[in-house]
Design an enzyme around this catalytic site. Structure first.
Site, PDB file in Angstrom:
ATOM      1  N   HIS A 112      31.130  31.206  -1.566  1.00  4.21           N
ATOM      2  CA  HIS A 112      32.550  31.402  -1.902  1.00  4.21           C
ATOM      3  C   HIS A 112      33.525  31.015  -0.803  1.00  4.21           C
ATOM      4  CE1 HIS A 112      36.244  32.962  -3.706  1.00  4.21           C
ATOM      5  NE2 HIS A 112      36.446  33.674  -2.623  1.00  4.21           N
ATOM      6  N   ASP A 129      28.750  25.994  -2.155  1.00  5.06           N
ATOM      7  CA  ASP A 129      29.691  25.508  -3.172  1.00  5.06           C
ATOM      8  C   ASP A 129      29.900  23.989  -3.110  1.00  5.06           C
ATOM      9  OD1 ASP A 129      29.993  28.264  -2.508  1.00  5.06           O
ATOM     10  OD2 ASP A 129      31.912  28.330  -3.558  1.00  5.06           O
ATOM     11  N   GLU A 166      30.254  26.094  -8.509  1.00  3.74           N
ATOM     12  CA  GLU A 166      31.497  26.633  -9.097  1.00  3.74           C
ATOM     13  C   GLU A 166      32.731  25.780  -8.861  1.00  3.74           C
ATOM     14  OE1 GLU A 166      33.395  30.112  -7.760  1.00  3.74           O
ATOM     15  OE2 GLU A 166      33.740  29.288  -5.783  1.00  3.74           O
ATOM     16  N   HIS A 204      35.060  30.925 -10.147  1.00  3.49           N
ATOM     17  CA  HIS A 204      35.603  29.749 -10.841  1.00  3.49           C
ATOM     18  C   HIS A 204      34.773  29.313 -12.045  1.00  3.49           C
ATOM     19  CE1 HIS A 204      39.048  28.762  -8.402  1.00  3.49           C
ATOM     20  NE2 HIS A 204      38.332  28.940  -7.302  1.00  3.49           N
TER      21      HIS A 204
HETATM   22 FE   LIG Z   1      33.882  28.095  -4.088  1.00  3.43          FE
HETATM   23 FE   LIG Z   2      34.401  31.327  -5.368  1.00  7.53          FE
END
Ligand SMILES: [Fe+2]
Ligand SMILES: [Fe+2]
Length: 283
Positions: A177, A9, A40, A69
């Protein structure tokens, strides 16, 4: 041999600047053939915009994955149908904008990428990720055995289950995540590379990429607050996966933990709406 660089991410402007700055030398140093990043949190920590997607693609990224997201920036609803290299989780109900998978032609053959979202402690609760990904993998395997899955989820168990579920059917299952890199990189029995979480590309002195004080105070006080993206040194976290492109089997997986460029940019972050601030545990 096909070498895939996967980055976790990307958080805010520090994260995306670091990724864009470091991609050319990482690509050369590791003879990378194909780059996937999870974007995201690339826009101020919340979602991704069309412009940021284009910036990442221009920097050499082949596919941008997302997660819970994905819809945080409003322009993405119309943009995502114009850019098939930006994925949203595949297990959205039929009719959702965008796509959850793509197959791209490369100099070393076709590569499929699938983005799927877990359900445990995740919002929204999407369709069964295992059944959704099973169908997508069967379809893509008619074209290529080289398939990378970004499994976006909170719990280690659900992501490890996905690794075993897809073992021998895809080249790699890489988690995203949590923004915290796990140390369990391995090649499963059937030849699928696995890493429970790739980590994040974002500021080190932070709580999951956000400034420490506001999130810490939120846990202490239970009062609402804005959670700006942190400043300071950045690390790039992810994985390098070597694949035998004839069979789709993984030959090797190593974790990536690289420094960002020294210089921070002064570009302001998009304003964060207090009402829409995510809870600190939702990344
Ligand atoms: Fe994230
Ligand atoms: Fe996430």
């Amino acid at each position: 041999m096909l070498t895939v660089l996967f980055l976790g991410d990307i958080v805010g402007e520090p994260g995306r600047n670091a990724v864009i700055a470091r991609l050319p030398d990482l690509k050369e140093q590791h003879a990378v053939d194909f780059i996937i990043v999870n974007g995201e949190n690339a826009a101020g920590g919340r979602g991704i915009t069309g412009k940021i997607t284009i910036d990442l693609l221009r920097a050499g990224v082949a596919v941008v994955t997302t997660g819970d997201h994905v819809w945080d920036q409003k322009d993405i609803f119309s943009f995502i149908d114009t850019e098939p290299r930006l994925l949203r989780p595949i297990n959205y109900p039929a009719g959702a904008p965008g796509n959850g998978s793509i197959v791209l032609e490369t100099a070393k053959g076709k590569i499929g990428v699938i983005n799927v979202q877990c359900r445990t402690f995740m919002q929204p609760i999407l369709d069964n990720p295992f059944r959704a990904v099973e169908a997508a993998v069967a379809k893509i395997r008619e074209e290529t055995p080289n398939i990378i899955v970004d499994v976006h989820g909170e719990t280690t168990s659900e992501k490890i289950a996905m690794g075993h579920f897809l073992d021998g059917k895809v080249s790699a299952v890489l988690g995203t995540h949590t923004h915290v890199q796990t140390a369990d990189e391995q090649i499963l029995g059937g030849g699928t590379a696995f890493l429970c979480d790739a980590g994040m590309c974002g500021p080190v002195n932070s709580i999951l990429g956000r400034a420490v004080e506001p999130i810490m105070n939120r846990f202490v006080s239970n009062l609402p607050a804005a959670f700006p993206v942190a400043a300071g040194d950045v690390r790039l976290h992810g994985a390098l996966v070597a694949i035998d492109e004839k069979t789709g089997r993984a030959l090797n997986i190593t974790r990536v933990n690289e420094p960002g460029p020294a210089q921070a940019s002064a570009e302001p972050e998009p304003k964060i709406d207090l009402e829409q601030s995510s809870s600190p545990e939702q990344t």
